[in-house]
Motif scaffolding. Structure first.
Motif, mmCIF file in Angstrom:
data_model
loop_
_atom_site.group_PDB
_atom_site.id
_atom_site.type_symbol
_atom_site.label_atom_id
_atom_site.label_comp_id
_atom_site.label_asym_id
_atom_site.label_seq_id
_atom_site.Cartn_x
_atom_site.Cartn_y
_atom_site.Cartn_z
ATOM 1 N N LEU A 175 0.837 -1.200 0.000
ATOM 2 C CA LEU A 175 0.000 0.000 0.000
ATOM 3 C C LEU A 175 0.873 1.251 0.000
ATOM 4 C CD1 LEU A 175 -2.627 1.592 0.299
ATOM 5 C CD2 LEU A 175 -2.600 1.017 2.731
ATOM 6 N N ARG A 176 1.825 1.298 0.900
ATOM 7 C CA ARG A 176 2.722 2.464 0.993
ATOM 8 C C ARG A 176 3.559 2.608 -0.283
ATOM 9 N NH1 ARG A 176 7.896 4.122 3.038
ATOM 10 N NH2 ARG A 176 7.670 6.126 4.085
ATOM 11 N N ARG A 177 4.094 1.502 -0.754
ATOM 12 C CA ARG A 177 4.921 1.515 -1.969
ATOM 13 C C ARG A 177 4.122 2.054 -3.154
ATOM 14 N NH1 ARG A 177 6.353 -4.007 -2.513
ATOM 15 N NH2 ARG A 177 7.791 -3.631 -0.801
ATOM 16 N N THR A 178 2.884 1.601 -3.297
ATOM 17 C CA THR A 178 2.030 2.040 -4.399
ATOM 18 C C THR A 178 1.728 3.531 -4.292
ATOM 19 O OG1 THR A 178 1.043 -0.150 -4.589
ATOM 20 C CG2 THR A 178 -0.195 1.687 -5.532
ATOM 21 N N LYS A 187 -1.842 12.227 3.547
ATOM 22 C CA LYS A 187 -3.034 13.042 3.824
ATOM 23 C C LYS A 187 -3.933 13.126 2.596
ATOM 24 C CE LYS A 187 -0.977 16.193 7.199
ATOM 25 N NZ LYS A 187 -0.644 17.604 7.451
ATOM 26 N N GLU A 188 -3.320 13.300 1.456
ATOM 27 C CA GLU A 188 -4.047 13.426 0.184
ATOM 28 C C GLU A 188 -4.847 12.149 -0.123
ATOM 29 O OE1 GLU A 188 -2.639 14.236 -4.429
ATOM 30 O OE2 GLU A 188 -1.131 13.840 -2.905
ATOM 31 N N VAL A 189 -4.219 11.008 0.018
ATOM 32 C CA VAL A 189 -4.884 9.737 -0.270
ATOM 33 C C VAL A 189 -5.989 9.468 0.744
ATOM 34 C CG1 VAL A 189 -4.564 7.225 -0.373
ATOM 35 C CG2 VAL A 189 -2.917 8.750 -1.484
ATOM 36 N N ALA A 190 -5.691 9.694 2.010
ATOM 37 C CA ALA A 190 -6.685 9.456 3.058
ATOM 38 C C ALA A 190 -7.929 10.315 2.834
ATOM 39 C CB ALA A 190 -6.082 9.726 4.426
ATOM 40 N N ALA A 191 -7.726 11.592 2.553
ATOM 41 C CA ALA A 191 -8.862 12.492 2.338
ATOM 42 C C ALA A 191 -9.691 12.050 1.125
ATOM 43 C CB ALA A 191 -8.373 13.924 2.155
ATOM 44 N N LEU A 236 -10.142 3.073 -1.494
ATOM 45 C CA LEU A 236 -8.687 3.221 -1.556
ATOM 46 C C LEU A 236 -8.157 2.763 -2.911
ATOM 47 C CD1 LEU A 236 -6.276 4.110 0.126
ATOM 48 C CD2 LEU A 236 -6.095 1.766 0.958
ATOM 49 N N ARG A 237 -8.669 1.656 -3.427
ATOM 50 C CA ARG A 237 -8.261 1.197 -4.755
ATOM 51 C C ARG A 237 -8.614 2.223 -5.823
ATOM 52 N NH1 ARG A 237 -10.307 -4.670 -6.027
ATOM 53 N NH2 ARG A 237 -9.784 -3.850 -8.059
ATOM 54 N N THR A 238 -9.771 2.852 -5.695
ATOM 55 C CA THR A 238 -10.183 3.873 -6.665
ATOM 56 C C THR A 238 -9.228 5.055 -6.642
ATOM 57 O OG1 THR A 238 -12.502 3.210 -6.504
ATOM 58 C CG2 THR A 238 -12.057 5.430 -7.329
ATOM 59 N N VAL A 239 -8.914 5.530 -5.449
ATOM 60 C CA VAL A 239 -8.002 6.675 -5.319
ATOM 61 C C VAL A 239 -6.641 6.350 -5.918
ATOM 62 C CG1 VAL A 239 -6.742 8.102 -3.653
ATOM 63 C CG2 VAL A 239 -9.167 7.627 -3.304
ATOM 64 N N LEU A 240 -6.159 5.138 -5.692
ATOM 65 C CA LEU A 240 -4.838 4.751 -6.190
ATOM 66 C C LEU A 240 -4.889 4.204 -7.620
ATOM 67 C CD1 LEU A 240 -3.459 3.062 -2.960
ATOM 68 C CD2 LEU A 240 -2.848 5.312 -3.884
ATOM 69 N N ASN A 241 -6.095 4.185 -8.226
ATOM 70 C CA ASN A 241 -6.279 3.718 -9.597
ATOM 71 C C ASN A 241 -5.733 2.301 -9.789
ATOM 72 O OD1 ASN A 241 -7.274 4.016 -12.194
ATOM 73 N ND2 ASN A 241 -5.305 4.739 -12.990
ATOM 74 N N ILE A 242 -6.116 1.423 -8.859
ATOM 75 C CA ILE A 242 -5.671 0.027 -8.898
ATOM 76 C C ILE A 242 -6.847 -0.832 -9.326
ATOM 77 C CG2 ILE A 242 -4.894 -1.901 -7.476
ATOM 78 C CD1 ILE A 242 -3.375 0.132 -5.806
ATOM 79 N N ASP A 251 -5.885 -6.884 -7.135
ATOM 80 C CA ASP A 251 -5.844 -7.026 -5.676
ATOM 81 C C ASP A 251 -4.435 -7.038 -5.112
ATOM 82 O OD1 ASP A 251 -8.601 -7.046 -5.172
ATOM 83 O OD2 ASP A 251 -8.752 -9.152 -5.730
ATOM 84 N N ARG A 252 -3.525 -6.307 -5.718
ATOM 85 C CA ARG A 252 -2.140 -6.306 -5.243
ATOM 86 C C ARG A 252 -1.989 -5.763 -3.829
ATOM 87 N NH1 ARG A 252 -0.200 -1.444 -9.070
ATOM 88 N NH2 ARG A 252 -1.805 -2.390 -10.302
ATOM 89 N N LEU A 253 -2.978 -5.038 -3.324
ATOM 90 C CA LEU A 253 -2.889 -4.500 -1.965
ATOM 91 C C LEU A 253 -3.235 -5.535 -0.898
ATOM 92 C CD1 LEU A 253 -4.496 -0.968 -2.376
ATOM 93 C CD2 LEU A 253 -2.087 -1.614 -2.498
ATOM 94 N N LEU A 254 -3.704 -6.695 -1.306
ATOM 95 C CA LEU A 254 -4.081 -7.717 -0.336
ATOM 96 C C LEU A 254 -2.885 -8.589 0.020
ATOM 97 C CD1 LEU A 254 -7.531 -8.884 -1.722
ATOM 98 C CD2 LEU A 254 -7.041 -7.182 0.035
ATOM 99 N N VAL A 255 -2.882 -9.097 1.238
ATOM 100 C CA VAL A 255 -1.825 -10.006 1.673
ATOM 101 C C VAL A 255 -1.824 -11.210 0.746
ATOM 102 C CG1 VAL A 255 -1.134 -11.573 3.535
ATOM 103 C CG2 VAL A 255 -1.879 -9.254 4.068
#
Length: 80
Positions: free
Chosen positions: A15-18, A27-31, A59-65, A68-72
């Motif tokens: 998540l952080r890497r992406t 802050k930008e992503v969270a908002a 969160l996936r929408t904001v990061l344009n993903i 499911d790469r954000l999942l364990v």
């Protein structure tokens, strides 16, 4: 019809890497995802690992993903 899980287990490191790869601030992503900055920070550091489906989708929408790469266990999803 299969029901979605009650929560998703998120890989905080990915998540952080992406987020950082896209040049976005915490802050930008969270908002944009409608979550607290501290919650996102706890996810990224591994203090928290679970997200509800709606929050995960935001969160996936904001990061344009679109995978499911954000999942364990799904770190290689973007390479498939």
């Amino acid at each position: 019809m299969e029901r979605p899980p009650a929560t998703y287990q998120v890989n905080g490191t990915e998540l952080r890497r992406t987020r950082m790869r896209q040049g976005l601030g915490i802050k930008e992503v969270a908002a944009a995802a409608g979550i607290d900055r501290s919650y996102l920070q706890r996810l990224e550091t591994g203090v928290r690992q679970h997200m509800r489906p709606g929050t995960y989708a935001a969160l996936r929408t904001v990061l344009n993903i679109h995978d499911d790469r954000l999942l364990v266990g799904e770190e290689t999803a973007e390479k498939r």
